[in-house]
Enzyme design. Structure first.
Site, PDB file in Angstrom:
ATOM      1  N   TYR A 190     -35.427  83.055  36.321  1.00 21.72           N
ATOM      2  CA  TYR A 190     -34.491  84.190  36.356  1.00 21.72           C
ATOM      3  C   TYR A 190     -33.296  83.786  37.208  1.00 21.72           C
ATOM      4  O   TYR A 190     -33.388  83.707  38.432  1.00 21.72           O
ATOM      5  CB  TYR A 190     -35.199  85.408  36.955  1.00 21.72           C
ATOM      6  CG  TYR A 190     -34.619  86.748  36.592  1.00 21.72           C
ATOM      7  CD1 TYR A 190     -33.301  86.890  36.194  1.00 21.72           C
ATOM      8  CD2 TYR A 190     -35.412  87.890  36.669  1.00 21.72           C
ATOM      9  CE1 TYR A 190     -32.794  88.128  35.872  1.00 21.72           C
ATOM     10  CE2 TYR A 190     -34.910  89.138  36.347  1.00 21.72           C
ATOM     11  CZ  TYR A 190     -33.593  89.257  35.952  1.00 21.72           C
ATOM     12  OH  TYR A 190     -33.085  90.492  35.636  1.00 21.72           O
ATOM     13  N   LYS A 228     -33.631  82.906  31.881  1.00 23.56           N
ATOM     14  CA  LYS A 228     -32.851  84.128  31.719  1.00 23.56           C
ATOM     15  C   LYS A 228     -31.721  84.140  32.740  1.00 23.56           C
ATOM     16  O   LYS A 228     -31.915  83.764  33.900  1.00 23.56           O
ATOM     17  CB  LYS A 228     -33.744  85.359  31.925  1.00 23.56           C
ATOM     18  CG  LYS A 228     -32.976  86.677  31.990  1.00 23.56           C
ATOM     19  CD  LYS A 228     -33.929  87.845  32.128  1.00 23.56           C
ATOM     20  CE  LYS A 228     -33.190  89.138  32.409  1.00 23.56           C
ATOM     21  NZ  LYS A 228     -34.093  90.305  32.425  1.00 23.56           N
ATOM     22  N   LYS A 256     -29.005  86.735  34.580  1.00 24.26           N
ATOM     23  CA  LYS A 256     -28.529  88.090  34.829  1.00 24.26           C
ATOM     24  C   LYS A 256     -27.009  88.085  34.697  1.00 24.26           C
ATOM     25  O   LYS A 256     -26.296  87.474  35.489  1.00 24.26           O
ATOM     26  CB  LYS A 256     -28.930  88.543  36.232  1.00 24.26           C
ATOM     27  CG  LYS A 256     -28.342  89.890  36.632  1.00 24.26           C
ATOM     28  CD  LYS A 256     -28.870  91.025  35.783  1.00 24.26           C
ATOM     29  CE  LYS A 256     -30.275  91.404  36.174  1.00 24.26           C
ATOM     30  NZ  LYS A 256     -30.790  92.544  35.395  1.00 24.26           N
ATOM     31  N   ASP A 294     -28.727  88.928  30.051  1.00 26.75           N
ATOM     32  CA  ASP A 294     -28.868  90.360  30.328  1.00 26.75           C
ATOM     33  C   ASP A 294     -27.621  90.890  31.034  1.00 26.75           C
ATOM     34  O   ASP A 294     -27.514  90.817  32.257  1.00 26.75           O
ATOM     35  CB  ASP A 294     -30.103  90.578  31.206  1.00 26.75           C
ATOM     36  CG  ASP A 294     -30.245  92.024  31.664  1.00 26.75           C
ATOM     37  OD1 ASP A 294     -29.581  92.903  31.092  1.00 26.75           O
ATOM     38  OD2 ASP A 294     -31.027  92.269  32.604  1.00 26.75           O
ATOM     39  N   PRO A 295     -26.649  91.451  30.282  1.00 22.13           N
ATOM     40  CA  PRO A 295     -25.445  92.003  30.909  1.00 22.13           C
ATOM     41  C   PRO A 295     -25.614  93.410  31.500  1.00 22.13           C
ATOM     42  O   PRO A 295     -24.631  94.005  31.960  1.00 22.13           O
ATOM     43  CB  PRO A 295     -24.428  92.030  29.768  1.00 22.13           C
ATOM     44  CG  PRO A 295     -24.999  91.151  28.707  1.00 22.13           C
ATOM     45  CD  PRO A 295     -26.485  91.301  28.844  1.00 22.13           C
ATOM     46  N   ASN A 296     -26.818  93.968  31.460  1.00 25.37           N
ATOM     47  CA  ASN A 296     -27.099  95.277  32.067  1.00 25.37           C
ATOM     48  C   ASN A 296     -26.192  96.387  31.550  1.00 25.37           C
ATOM     49  O   ASN A 296     -25.704  97.234  32.319  1.00 25.37           O
ATOM     50  CB  ASN A 296     -27.030  95.208  33.592  1.00 25.37           C
ATOM     51  CG  ASN A 296     -28.347  94.814  34.229  1.00 25.37           C
ATOM     52  OD1 ASN A 296     -28.353  94.091  35.216  1.00 25.37           O
ATOM     53  ND2 ASN A 296     -29.470  95.270  33.689  1.00 25.37           N
ATOM     54  N   GLU A 309     -30.381  90.975  25.985  1.00 30.96           N
ATOM     55  CA  GLU A 309     -30.966  92.138  26.661  1.00 30.96           C
ATOM     56  C   GLU A 309     -29.901  93.130  27.116  1.00 30.96           C
ATOM     57  O   GLU A 309     -29.040  92.806  27.935  1.00 30.96           O
ATOM     58  CB  GLU A 309     -31.779  91.676  27.872  1.00 30.96           C
ATOM     59  CG  GLU A 309     -32.435  92.827  28.631  1.00 30.96           C
ATOM     60  CD  GLU A 309     -33.217  92.353  29.839  1.00 30.96           C
ATOM     61  OE1 GLU A 309     -33.476  93.177  30.740  1.00 30.96           O
ATOM     62  OE2 GLU A 309     -33.565  91.156  29.897  1.00 30.96           O
ATOM     63  N   ASN A 335     -34.699  97.179  28.765  1.00 29.79           N
ATOM     64  CA  ASN A 335     -35.431  97.972  29.753  1.00 29.79           C
ATOM     65  C   ASN A 335     -34.507  99.052  30.303  1.00 29.79           C
ATOM     66  O   ASN A 335     -34.791  99.644  31.328  1.00 29.79           O
ATOM     67  CB  ASN A 335     -35.991  97.093  30.889  1.00 29.79           C
ATOM     68  CG  ASN A 335     -34.938  96.707  31.891  1.00 29.79           C
ATOM     69  OD1 ASN A 335     -34.689  97.448  32.848  1.00 29.79           O
ATOM     70  ND2 ASN A 335     -34.314  95.564  31.707  1.00 29.79           N
ATOM     71  N   ASP A 368     -42.550  97.457  32.409  1.00 29.09           N
ATOM     72  CA  ASP A 368     -42.634  97.260  33.855  1.00 29.09           C
ATOM     73  C   ASP A 368     -43.597  98.329  34.331  1.00 29.09           C
ATOM     74  O   ASP A 368     -43.332  99.525  34.142  1.00 29.09           O
ATOM     75  CB  ASP A 368     -41.259  97.427  34.498  1.00 29.09           C
ATOM     76  CG  ASP A 368     -41.259  97.152  36.000  1.00 29.09           C
ATOM     77  OD1 ASP A 368     -42.233  97.538  36.679  1.00 29.09           O
ATOM     78  OD2 ASP A 368     -40.279  96.571  36.495  1.00 29.09           O
ATOM     79  N   HIS A 412     -40.184  93.294  32.310  1.00 31.09           N
ATOM     80  CA  HIS A 412     -39.070  93.320  33.234  1.00 31.09           C
ATOM     81  C   HIS A 412     -39.582  93.023  34.645  1.00 31.09           C
ATOM     82  O   HIS A 412     -40.775  93.082  34.916  1.00 31.09           O
ATOM     83  CB  HIS A 412     -38.446  94.724  33.156  1.00 31.09           C
ATOM     84  CG  HIS A 412     -37.534  95.096  34.253  1.00 31.09           C
ATOM     85  ND1 HIS A 412     -37.947  95.839  35.344  1.00 31.09           N
ATOM     86  CD2 HIS A 412     -36.226  94.858  34.433  1.00 31.09           C
ATOM     87  CE1 HIS A 412     -36.913  96.035  36.135  1.00 31.09           C
ATOM     88  NE2 HIS A 412     -35.857  95.458  35.624  1.00 31.09           N
ATOM     89  N   ASN A 445     -38.609  93.058  39.149  1.00 29.68           N
ATOM     90  CA  ASN A 445     -37.772  93.524  40.254  1.00 29.68           C
ATOM     91  C   ASN A 445     -38.076  92.672  41.472  1.00 29.68           C
ATOM     92  O   ASN A 445     -38.858  91.728  41.385  1.00 29.68           O
ATOM     93  CB  ASN A 445     -37.999  95.016  40.526  1.00 29.68           C
ATOM     94  CG  ASN A 445     -39.465  95.351  40.698  1.00 29.68           C
ATOM     95  OD1 ASN A 445     -40.044  95.091  41.747  1.00 29.68           O
ATOM     96  ND2 ASN A 445     -40.091  95.906  39.666  1.00 29.68           N
ATOM     97  N   HIS A 482     -38.507  87.965  39.597  1.00 27.55           N
ATOM     98  CA  HIS A 482     -37.627  87.648  40.727  1.00 27.55           C
ATOM     99  C   HIS A 482     -38.377  86.853  41.802  1.00 27.55           C
ATOM    100  O   HIS A 482     -37.771  86.466  42.803  1.00 27.55           O
ATOM    101  CB  HIS A 482     -37.133  88.935  41.404  1.00 27.55           C
ATOM    102  CG  HIS A 482     -36.105  89.705  40.661  1.00 27.55           C
ATOM    103  ND1 HIS A 482     -36.310  90.219  39.410  1.00 27.55           N
ATOM    104  CD2 HIS A 482     -34.849  90.090  41.018  1.00 27.55           C
ATOM    105  CE1 HIS A 482     -35.229  90.893  39.033  1.00 27.55           C
ATOM    106  NE2 HIS A 482     -34.326  90.824  39.985  1.00 27.55           N
TER     107      HIS A 482
END
Length: 427
Positions: free
Chosen positions: A141, A195, A197, A226-228, A251, A274, A298, A325, A327, A354
């Site tokens: 990650y 991945k 972020k 993953d661009p959130n 994602e 997610n 999650d 997912h 954290n 993470h």
């Protein structure tokens, strides 16, 4: 076994200055360690994200749980619903989930299952139906980040560290630096999937990082971005076209099921989420719209391990991929996640974690090993991990000293760039 006491300890874990769509990680990530004691003398553990809101709710719940049977999880869930109703049960717009009820469910359920496993002398994976696999795959990650180690060191570098533990402190803002970060992490832990972020830098720069990773690691290493949900639909389409044939999955590049469904029609990459499908109530519209191909579970955000097993079956039934997912967790959550990953029959992708970013630990024996990109579920009863009480106290003192009560990446980013503001859509 009846519950006789619930102890909740707030801790602060050193966290490097990692960038994301919501801003910048603080020097400390907040967690809560839950100890559920029974009349059999058995203590069950769980670990959840550490907002003050969740901590106060757990404290409020503690006296109501006394006398309840740890096997009676449905009754405990009803009690929590009666106590809190639908209060604070919105996910929120940040990359992290801000709901209350699902965190409470997962906190108590995992601790109860840990007690049950210890009583029966069986690992939690057996309580979930037994192993579907002997070891669980995890993915590297990556984050864009400023130079620094987090914790007391803040933005400083501890040059006594070696290997990944030195590399994790170094700046990563360019494609070459992201490749260096990935190389160090994969050499340390053997990850086979990667991945990134995203949502932190302009989209073309993030696409360039993905292309650099493909060039460095080759076609046999699955890549994810993953661009959130910070990109517009046109931007997500444009970047998706560049990354077709590069990404294993894309994602949450856009916000909401409708936008994800529109994107799915334009880009030939599996979409994962997610953020837009995060509860069982969301699933009917997800299926109807075909808004994503992969659900990232999650257990903290879906209400526990058993709920995640139910989600896994739904994903299998409707032809949706399943993964997890992550954290900023320590070993208790990592153990729970690994038991779940070993149990689910339908697992298509390596799990996010993470865990390499957190140098601190709260379990005896230090960090759970990640070898060749896999984690073997602890084979002891229950979660198979126990608290290191000296470390628990140290991390609790971190919490008392650091002054943080809630995660707020925008406030942290403003310390670096006073002009910066969180936006629901930035590009």
């Amino acid at each position: 076994m009846k519950i006789v006491h619930l102890k909740n300890t707030q801790i602060a874990v050193g966290d490097p200055p990692l960038l994301n769509a919501a801003g910048l990680h603080a020097p400390y990530a907040l967690r809560i360690i839950v100890e559920l004691k029974t009349d059999a003398g058995i203590i069950g553990l769980s670990e959840i994200p550490g907002s003050q809101k969740i901590y106060l709710a757990l404290e409020d719940l503690s006296s109501l749980l006394v006398g309840k049977d740890v096997f009676g999880l449905h009754g405990i869930k009803r009690l929590i619903l009666e106590k809190f109703g639908t209060r604070d049960n919105e996910r929120g717009v940040a990359p992290w989930d801000q709901r209350l009820l699902v965190h409470l469910f997962s906190a108590i359920e995992v601790a109860c299952l840990d007690c049950i496993g210890k009583k029966l002398k069986r690992p939690i994976v057996d309580l979930l139906g037994g192993k579907s696999r002997e070891k669980v795959p995890f993915a590297a990650y990556l984050f864009y980040k400023y130079e620094g180690a987090g914790g007391d060191l803040g933005f400083d570098i501890d040059s006594s560290k070696k290997g990944w533990w030195l590399a994790r402190q170094q700046k990563a803002l360019t494609p070459d630096q992201i490749v260096d970060q990935a190389t160090a992490m994969c050499e340390e832990f053997g990850f086979k999937s990667i991945k990134l972020k995203g949502g932190a830098l302009p989209p073309n720069e993030e696409c360039n990082s993905m292309l650099a990773l493909r060039e460095a690691f080759g076609e046999d290493t699955p890549l994810r971005l993953d661009p959130n949900a910070i990109w517009s639909l046109p931007t997500a389409i444009e970047c998706g076209k560049r990354l077709e044939g590069i990404l294993e999955y894309y994602e949450d590049p856009v916000r909401g099921q409708k936008n994800m469904a529109l994107l799915a029609k334009e880009v030939n990459i599996p979409l994962a989420t997610n953020m837009c499908t995060t509860s069982f109530d969301d699933l009917p519209s997800s299926i109807a719209l075909a808004s994503e191909h992969i659900i990232l579970s999650d257990h903290h955000f879906w209400g526990g391990l058993q709920a995640s097993m139910q989600l896994n079956k739904i994903c299998e039934t409707f032809g949706r991929g399943f993964s997890m997912h992550s954290n900023s967790h320590l070993g208790i959550s990592m153990a729970a996640m690994t038991h779940l990953g070993a149990a689910v029959p339908h697992l298509d992708y390596a799990l996010d974690t993470h865990y390499p970013w957190q140098e601190d630990e709260v379990i005896q024996g230090g960090k759970i090993p990640i070898q060749e990109g896999y984690v073997t579920p602890p084979d002891g009863p229950g979660l198979g991990v126990e608290l290191d009480r000296d470390q628990l106290e140290k991390l609790h003192q971190n919490f008392l000293r650091c002054g943080l009560k809630e995660r707020d990446d925008e406030i942290e980013m403003k310390k670096v760039n006073p002009e910066w503001e969180f936006k629901l859509q930035r590009w």
